[in-house]
Design a protein around this motif. Structure first.
Motif, PDB file in Angstrom:
ATOM      1  N   ILE A   1       0.830  -1.205   0.000  1.00  0.00           N
ATOM      2  CA  ILE A   1       0.000   0.000   0.000  1.00  0.00           C
ATOM      3  C   ILE A   1       0.863   1.252   0.000  1.00  0.00           C
ATOM      4  O   ILE A   1       0.654   2.177  -0.792  1.00  0.00           O
ATOM      5  N   VAL A   2       1.830   1.291   0.896  1.00  0.00           N
ATOM      6  CA  VAL A   2       2.673   2.478   1.043  1.00  0.00           C
ATOM      7  C   VAL A   2       3.508   2.739  -0.209  1.00  0.00           C
ATOM      8  O   VAL A   2       3.622   3.881  -0.670  1.00  0.00           O
ATOM      9  N   LYS A   3       4.074   1.668  -0.770  1.00  0.00           N
ATOM     10  CA  LYS A   3       5.000   1.845  -1.894  1.00  0.00           C
ATOM     11  C   LYS A   3       4.302   2.008  -3.242  1.00  0.00           C
ATOM     12  O   LYS A   3       4.818   2.704  -4.130  1.00  0.00           O
ATOM     13  N   LYS A   4       3.108   1.390  -3.406  1.00  0.00           N
ATOM     14  CA  LYS A   4       2.504   1.381  -4.736  1.00  0.00           C
ATOM     15  C   LYS A   4       1.155   2.098  -4.826  1.00  0.00           C
ATOM     16  O   LYS A   4       0.796   2.598  -5.882  1.00  0.00           O
ATOM     17  N   LEU A   5       0.415   2.146  -3.734  1.00  0.00           N
ATOM     18  CA  LEU A   5      -0.894   2.784  -3.793  1.00  0.00           C
ATOM     19  C   LEU A   5      -0.881   4.197  -3.219  1.00  0.00           C
ATOM     20  O   LEU A   5      -1.715   5.021  -3.601  1.00  0.00           O
ATOM     21  N   LEU A   6       0.027   4.461  -2.301  1.00  0.00           N
ATOM     22  CA  LEU A   6       0.128   5.794  -1.695  1.00  0.00           C
ATOM     23  C   LEU A   6       1.524   6.368  -1.912  1.00  0.00           C
ATOM     24  O   LEU A   6       2.094   7.012  -1.030  1.00  0.00           O
ATOM     25  N   LYS A   7       2.080   6.147  -3.096  1.00  0.00           N
ATOM     26  CA  LYS A   7       3.468   6.537  -3.342  1.00  0.00           C
ATOM     27  C   LYS A   7       3.673   8.044  -3.360  1.00  0.00           C
ATOM     28  O   LYS A   7       4.801   8.516  -3.246  1.00  0.00           O
TER      29      LYS A   7
END
Length: 477
Positions: A207-213
């Motif tokens: 989530i942190v790296k790809k959806l909320l980058k």
């Protein structure tokens, strides 16, 4: 009047519909607008804005692949106008639905005095009363908190904030950060402990790296003060930092339970102010029930609906007990993140002592008379909980190239699914990041509740193309 419901959000409105379906007369009292927080200030507003955010993100992605050219302009002011117009349409539909089911709807603020409810200068006696007054955003104890906004203010904004600082590390913080970073804001998330700590670490990392980058996440960071256009924090290294921008508070919910302060004893509220109920949604006053966010626990629309319907059946004499096993949840981001665990969620306001104090000789499975041939309601209290001493078999697979994911293959952003099974081949937990995860996990949570064995999936036939990869885990792993 036999039945009065105060509050017409998901719990109260569905309780009114159920009582009407059972042939009961109902007065449904709503202070403001039908639909509660979900329709007017919460889930549906997030849903509407997330649709716009996804469209913008898709356009940006296609542009990066040289599939499209040009920039897209949008009007936040017009988006807000159209959301409000849509809400008005749904209000009319909800009103018609309830009034056609023997519900008399009164708009006004209700007050309770003994066995009497007063609203708009009129007084009504009741045989049964349901409190479904919901909750409001919690106000954190931070200097200058009056300069912050919360979910009630989203539709009051005139434009997208240039910079936004979100205090909170939960699901709503993630959803708001996704929306406004997609709309062009520079977004900081300030989490006192960990961000999305309820999730599996591998899922959180995705989530942190790809959806909320495009979101800056600050964990173990303490908000010290809120100013008009600034948030002052102390990070995990004890360094004081000033973050420019509007502050958004996403620090939980506070139950709207004051309406019963003169009726119930102080010990009938939990430490957060939630109304204590038994497994029949009943307070320690036998003919007063409560359901939805006002009783605390899982503040989820489907749970509130379940509680409202169950309370209505008990008010009508068809006795049932609540169960919080395998409750599915989701996070609305660029791709939906949906998850369920095979555990019984404990509502902090459930007062099991009330069961024996108020209810004598009740058959909790007595649903035979509800609309005659209607299906029995499953009230099993045999919960299958995760055994912490048992080693679980974990399986993780990448998402597939189905609808809304095909063009993500080129950037390795098709999502993922992670599941765990026990030694009996029963599903213990599953999290899916995919365009279809909301529907997939909802049905899987039902299979978990009925203890379905994965061997029985041999005969399952999937629809293709699809982004559901769970059938691959069940059939081929």
């Amino acid at each position: 009047m036999k039945n009065i419901i105060i509050g017409a959000g998901p719990a109260g409105r569905l309780a009114g519909l159920e009582l009407g379906r059972l042939g009961e007369e109902v007065i449904l009292i709503e202070k403001e607008k039908l639909g509660g927080t979900c329709l007017n200030e919460g889930c549906m507003v997030v849903c509407a804005l997330t649709d716009i955010a996804r469209f913008l993100n898709d356009a940006s992605h296609y542009k990066s692949l040289n599939l499209m050219k040009g920039d897209i302009e949008f009007s936040y002011e017009e988006i807000v106008k159209k959301i409000k117009k849509t809400q008005e349409i749904i209000h009319k539909i909800d009103h018609a639905e309830n009034t056609s089911n023997n519900n008399k709807i009164i708009y006004g603020e209700a007050k309770i005095n003994d066995n009497e409810v007063k609203v708009n200068g009129e007084s009504f006696n009741y045989k049964n009363l349901l409190i479904a007054t919901g909750a409001n955003p919690h106000t954190p104890n931070i200097k200058g908190v009056e300069y912050s906004i919360n979910n009630k203010d989203i539709l009051k904004l005139k434009k997208v904030p240039e910079k936004l600082n979100i205090i909170g590390g939960s699901i709503i913080a993630a959803e708001i950060s996704n929306i406004y970073s997609s709309l062009g804001s520079e977004v900081n998330v300030i989490a006192r402990s960990e961000f999305l700590k309820e999730l599996d670490p591998e899922i959180k990392e995705y989530i942190v790296k790809k959806l909320l980058k495009n979101v800056k996440i600050h964990e173990k960071t303490e908000p010290l003060e809120i100013q008009k256009n600034k948030t002052i924090v102390k990070n995990k290294d004890e360094k004081v930092i000033e973050m420019e921008g509007l502050t958004f508070s996403a620090t939980g919910r506070s139950p709207n339970s004051k309406i019963l302060e003169n009726i119930l004893e102080p010990n009938q509220f939990d430490k957060k102010g939630a109304i204590k109920v038994n497994e029949m949604m009943q307070t320690n006053v036998k003919n007063i029930y409560a359901a939805g966010d006002v009783i605390g626990g899982l503040n989820l629309t489907p749970v509130a609906r379940m509680q409202g319907i169950l309370a209505a059946r008990n008010m009508a004499g068809y006795f049932n007990k609540i169960e919080y096993k395998c409750i599915p949840q989701s996070i609305r981001l660029e791709m939906d993140v949906s998850f369920v665990k095979n555990i019984e969620h404990k509502n902090s306001a459930i007062n099991t002592k009330n069961n024996t104090d108020n209810i004598d000789n009740i058959n909790y499975n007595n649903t035979n008379n509800i609309n005659n041939d209607k299906n029995d309601i499953n009230n099993s209290t045999d919960n299958v909980n995760v055994n912490n001493n048992e080693k679980l078999n974990e399986v993780s697979v990448p998402g597939s190239a189905g609808p809304r994911a095909f063009w993500k293959v080129l950037t390795n952003e098709t999502g993922m699914t992670k599941a765990s099974f026990n030694s009996k081949e029963l599903l213990e937990s599953i999290t899916a990041i995919s365009p279809s995860s909301v529907n997939d996990i909802a049905y899987l949570s039902y299979l978990m509740r009925i203890n379905e064995n994965i061997e029985n999936f041999d005969e399952f036939i999937e629809i293709h193309p699809s982004t559901d990869v769970f059938f691959q885990i069940m059939k081929y792993t």
